[in-house]
Design a protein around this motif. Structure first.
Motif, PDB file in Angstrom:
ATOM      1  N   GLY A  77       0.793  -1.371  -0.209  1.00  0.00           N
ATOM      2  CA  GLY A  77      -0.084   0.061   0.065  1.00  0.00           C
ATOM      3  C   GLY A  77       0.963   1.168   0.113  1.00  0.00           C
ATOM      4  N   THR A  78       0.241   2.397   0.149  1.00  0.00           N
ATOM      5  CA  THR A  78       0.883   3.671   0.100  1.00  0.00           C
ATOM      6  C   THR A  78       0.544   4.473   1.249  1.00  0.00           C
ATOM      7  OG1 THR A  78      -0.773   4.540  -1.191  1.00  0.00           O
ATOM      8  CG2 THR A  78       1.202   3.871  -2.218  1.00  0.00           C
ATOM      9  N   GLN A 111      -6.890   1.482  -5.226  1.00  0.00           N
ATOM     10  CA  GLN A 111      -5.985   0.822  -4.267  1.00  0.00           C
ATOM     11  C   GLN A 111      -5.952  -0.521  -4.394  1.00  0.00           C
ATOM     12  OE1 GLN A 111      -4.099   3.452  -4.282  1.00  0.00           O
ATOM     13  NE2 GLN A 111      -3.532   3.269  -2.214  1.00  0.00           N
ATOM     14  N   ARG A 112      -7.542  -1.339  -4.279  1.00  0.00           N
ATOM     15  CA  ARG A 112      -7.559  -2.603  -4.403  1.00  0.00           C
ATOM     16  C   ARG A 112      -7.171  -3.168  -5.720  1.00  0.00           C
ATOM     17  NH1 ARG A 112     -13.530  -4.981  -3.935  1.00  0.00           N
ATOM     18  NH2 ARG A 112     -13.895  -3.832  -5.935  1.00  0.00           N
ATOM     19  N   TYR A 134      -3.167  -3.285  -4.986  1.00  0.00           N
ATOM     20  CA  TYR A 134      -2.611  -3.929  -3.838  1.00  0.00           C
ATOM     21  C   TYR A 134      -3.464  -4.997  -3.559  1.00  0.00           C
ATOM     22  CZ  TYR A 134      -0.083   0.274  -3.964  1.00  0.00           C
ATOM     23  OH  TYR A 134       0.818   1.297  -4.302  1.00  0.00           O
ATOM     24  N   PHE A 158      -5.034  -3.662   2.202  1.00  0.00           N
ATOM     25  CA  PHE A 158      -3.593  -2.829   2.007  1.00  0.00           C
ATOM     26  C   PHE A 158      -3.671  -1.935   3.062  1.00  0.00           C
ATOM     27  CE2 PHE A 158      -7.426  -1.398  -0.394  1.00  0.00           C
ATOM     28  CZ  PHE A 158      -7.439  -0.114  -0.052  1.00  0.00           C
ATOM     29  N   LYS A 159      -2.471  -1.248   2.979  1.00  0.00           N
ATOM     30  CA  LYS A 159      -2.176  -0.030   4.114  1.00  0.00           C
ATOM     31  C   LYS A 159      -2.514   1.074   3.570  1.00  0.00           C
ATOM     32  CE  LYS A 159       2.746   0.282   3.319  1.00  0.00           C
ATOM     33  NZ  LYS A 159       4.250  -0.287   3.901  1.00  0.00           N
ATOM     34  N   SER A 160      -2.783   2.165   4.280  1.00  0.00           N
ATOM     35  CA  SER A 160      -3.026   3.550   4.195  1.00  0.00           C
ATOM     36  C   SER A 160      -2.956   4.416   5.319  1.00  0.00           C
ATOM     37  CB  SER A 160      -4.326   3.871   3.364  1.00  0.00           C
ATOM     38  OG  SER A 160      -4.461   4.967   2.780  1.00  0.00           O
TER      39      SER A 160
END
Length: 441
Positions: A38-39, A62-63, A66, A70-72
């Motif tokens: 993730g970002t 994002q899906r 990643y 996922f991370k954010s």
């Protein structure tokens, strides 16, 4: 001229370099072994702006990059986003195993440190007991429902032959009805200053928790202070008068005097704010969207009109206090189709996009190591539009909930074709305007 262009070009290059450096630095800062991909976005701000502005599109993007886990970094917190239905079910069923409610910091700050969502253990237990004592089925039937019925009849009586902004009116309806349950006769004297501040408070709960002038967070904090002042004054006035009040605030004060539960003034105020907040947006938005969908689908409206026209006000009461469904069935009202409309409105409008949890210690989840104190966003919005669960998921179809079969005293038509937004809140930026007229057989 050439020198000026050179200076501007140099500044742009420096800004680009700094931006890249800050983004990379923030990624390195959160680069830990075992975290999902993730970002993390910008330092302090994270990806909050993209999250609030792009909403579902941000999540889908994002899906795609990643996967479903996922991370954010959103709303001031490092966050793991879970969009996997099976994993979400596991998380929600195992809340006691290292997970607690993880509401955004802005919401915790503005709703108060004593709100029921922020406390744990014995404090949560006695506050929950106090809350349940004022919404028992007996109290709802004998006190709350008659007040809601009286309020709705009065509130709707002024709509005939007028064009109204339904978004504003449903917000006003949800707020004033709740305040009437809480403060009884005194609600009329405090409603205007309270409502002005309450709307600011609501906006501040879903914001980046940076206390700067002009931000929704700052305005929300200030609104909270003003609301606390209004409620504190009301508590003091009631103590001086020593009169008995048949409303929620009166019940909470009586419970403390009788030693049934020992709530401080701060706890009573935070509980009142939480009660009003928790029911406000879901009720007002569901009501607005139900009217919108019924206008756009005449066959559904006609089906409701066929059944139990004289129960109209009870339907609105159900919207304002969902537990009234118990009373409806107790009195053998035929409201099945009405409930189907509510279910379908809730599904398609998706007023609640998901829930947040917080880790109490480092824990393993889905093969990754999630650090202590991180939020986990159980994102459930997309389930409502899953074509494997719902045929034609983007179509408003109450009959999909068919379990059996409800009505209105009014006709209405939409005026202006107002635009709707569905994230981060369901709202009509320019209002939702309808023309109302009486309905007769």
């Amino acid at each position: 001229m050439a020198m000026l262009l050179g200076i501007i070009g140099g500044v742009v290059l420096v800004l680009c370099f700094c931006s890249v450096f800050l983004l990379k630095w923030n990624e390195v800062r959160y680069r830990r072994k075992g975290l999902p991909p993730g970002t993390m976005g910008w330092p302090l701000f994270g990806e909050t702006t993209e999250f609030l502005k792009q909403g579902p599109n941000f999540m889908k993007h994002q899906r795609t990059r990643y996967g479903s886990f996922f991370k954010s970094h959103i709303l001031g917190c490092p966050t793991i986003v879970s969009m996997d239905p099976e994993l979400n079910r596991y998380i929600l069923m195992n809340e006691s195993k290292g997970l607690v409610p993880g509401y955004p910091q802005s919401m915790l700050d503005i709703l108060g440190k004593c709100n029921i969502a922020a406390v744990h253990g014995s404090t949560h237990k006695y506050m929950r007991g106090a809350l349940l004592s004022i919404i028992s089925p007996t109290l709802i039937k004998d006190q709350h429902l008659p007040k809601i019925d009286e309020f709705m009849r009065s509130f709707l009586s002024h709509w005939d032959n007028r064009i109204i902004n339904l978004q504003d009116k449903t917000k006003e309806m949800a707020f004033l009805s709740s305040l009437k349950q809480i403060a009884g006769m005194e609600s009329s004297s405090i409603s205007h200053p309270f409502m002005t501040e309450f709307f600011k408070l609501v906006l501040g709960t879903l914001s980046l928790p940076i206390d700067l002038p002009g931000t929704n967070y700052r305005r929300g904090l200030q609104a909270r202070k003003n609301i606390v002042s209004i409620l504190s004054q009301l508590l003091d006035e009631r103590r001086v008068s020593q009169e008995t009040h048949q409303d929620m605030l009166g019940s909470l004060m009586m419970g403390r005097r009788e030693n049934r539960y020992k709530l401080t003034d701060e706890e009573i105020i935070d509980l009142i704010i939480t009660i009003m907040y928790s029911g406000y947006e879901t009720v007002s938005t569901t009501s607005m969207m139900a009217v919108k969908y019924l206008h756009d689908h005449p066959k559904v409206l006609e089906e409701m009109r066929k059944e139990h026209q004289h129960y109209y006000y009870y339907y609105l009461s159900w919207l304002l206090f969902p537990i009234n469904i118990i009373l409806l069935f107790d009195q053998k009202f035929e409201v099945v189709f009405f409930l189907q409309v509510i279910f379908e409105t809730s599904r398609l409008a998706t007023i609640v996009n998901g829930v947040l949890r917080k880790t109490t210690h480092d824990m393993e989840l889905n093969g990754y190591l999630i650090p202590k104190g991180w939020r986990i966003y159980v994102y459930t919005r997309e389930i409502n539009y899953d074509q494997f669960l719902y045929q034609d998921p983007l179509t408003f179809n109450p009959w999909r909930w068919l379990v059996g079969t409800t009505t209105t005293c009014c006709l209405w038509e939409e005026v202006g074709g107002d635009k709707l937004m569905k994230f981060p809140r369901v709202e009509a930026p320019n209002g939702l305007h309808i023309r109302v007229s009486s309905f007769t057989n």
